[in-house]
Design an enzyme around this catalytic site. Sequence first.
Site, short mmCIF file in Angstrom:
data_model
loop_
_atom_site.label_atom_id
_atom_site.label_comp_id
_atom_site.label_asym_id
_atom_site.label_seq_id
_atom_site.Cartn_x
_atom_site.Cartn_y
_atom_site.Cartn_z
N HIS A 246 32.50 -0.67 54.22
CA HIS A 246 32.15 0.43 53.31
C HIS A 246 30.66 0.32 52.95
CE1 HIS A 246 33.43 3.01 49.56
NE2 HIS A 246 32.27 3.36 50.03
N GLU B 294 25.49 5.71 51.88
CA GLU B 294 25.49 4.30 51.46
C GLU B 294 24.07 3.81 51.16
OE1 GLU B 294 28.05 2.18 50.64
OE2 GLU B 294 29.05 4.12 50.65
N HIS C 48 23.40 3.40 47.17
CA HIS C 48 23.46 1.97 46.83
C HIS C 48 22.26 1.18 47.34
CE1 HIS C 48 27.54 2.81 45.55
NE2 HIS C 48 27.78 3.35 46.74
#
Length: 281
Positions: free
Chosen positions: A77, A135, A139
Amino acid sequence: MPFYTPKSLLAIAVADLLAGATAGLIGCSTTDEVLSCHNTTEVTDMCCFNYPGGALLQVQFWDTDPATGPTDSWTIHGLWPDYCDGDYGEDCDTSREVSDVQTILEDQGRTDLLEYMEEYWLSDDESDNEFWAHEWNTHGTCINTIDPDCYTDYTDNEEVGDFFQEVVDLFKTLDTYTALSDAGITPSNDATYTLAEFQSALGDIHGGYEVTLLCDDDTVYELYYYFNVYGSAVNGTYEPTSPLEDSSCPTSGIKYPPKDSSSKKTKRAGRSQRGRKNQKA
Ligand SMILES: *[C@@H]1O[C@H](CO)[C@@H](O)[C@H](O)[C@H]1NC(C)=O
Ligand SMILES: *[C@@H]1O[C@H](CO)[C@@H](O)[C@H](O)[C@H]1NC(C)=O
């Protein structure tokens, strides 16, 4: 024969140093490094100390509906920073957002990395390339040590490529499927397992520390491995540590279903893939 003054020799030496040995990521002194989330005084070298996101979570999916990735592997992930207390930032630098990770990695010659991601870093709804961009944007831009300022002779998106490489490198050290199956925890439509059994098996590859195990009802679908880091998140030393979020799985009766290839084409109903905030509720 060229004539070098001492001064021009020095200039050449400096140029060589910049272009050669130290080009790329700035090195972190191995003796001065402080473990993230563990400093007792102010640390000022923000290329060698992860702050405020000092805890890094390597997040993995077990996607069965639709199934993604190999039947005998969990999938990636991402890598998420956390403020050492369960709180975290998102979308920290919109100026470094990207939309096409595939082209960035191709342009950097990182074709092996890309091939690995195409097998192990998969979306279950949007395109993989959109998922990868999400992603990084959400993040990756919050990991302060993965920053253009931390490079000499920085080239466009260098830190973006380094982020994806590091996530994959870390993932390869965390073979969840094998750790579980070594402990007799194998995907099944009938068997159920306890949370303690999962924690014991995963502790074997995580320094004895627990993980955050997430369930939809009784079915496991995701987990977080927590780390603190000495040095840069790009190539520092990752030390396993305790989770900062509770598991949402029941203590017993956990279902770990096989990846059923017949469901590969269907869309998952309900749960959002990116439901981290929901999980915290
Ligand atoms: C990280 O990379 C830098 C620059 O190449 C190097 O100086 C440093 O030793 C590396 N650190 C580790 C822990 O590999
Ligand atoms: C740890 O370092 C950060 C960044 O320099 C600083 O803001 C924080 O106060 C430090 N923590 C302690 C306990 O000194």
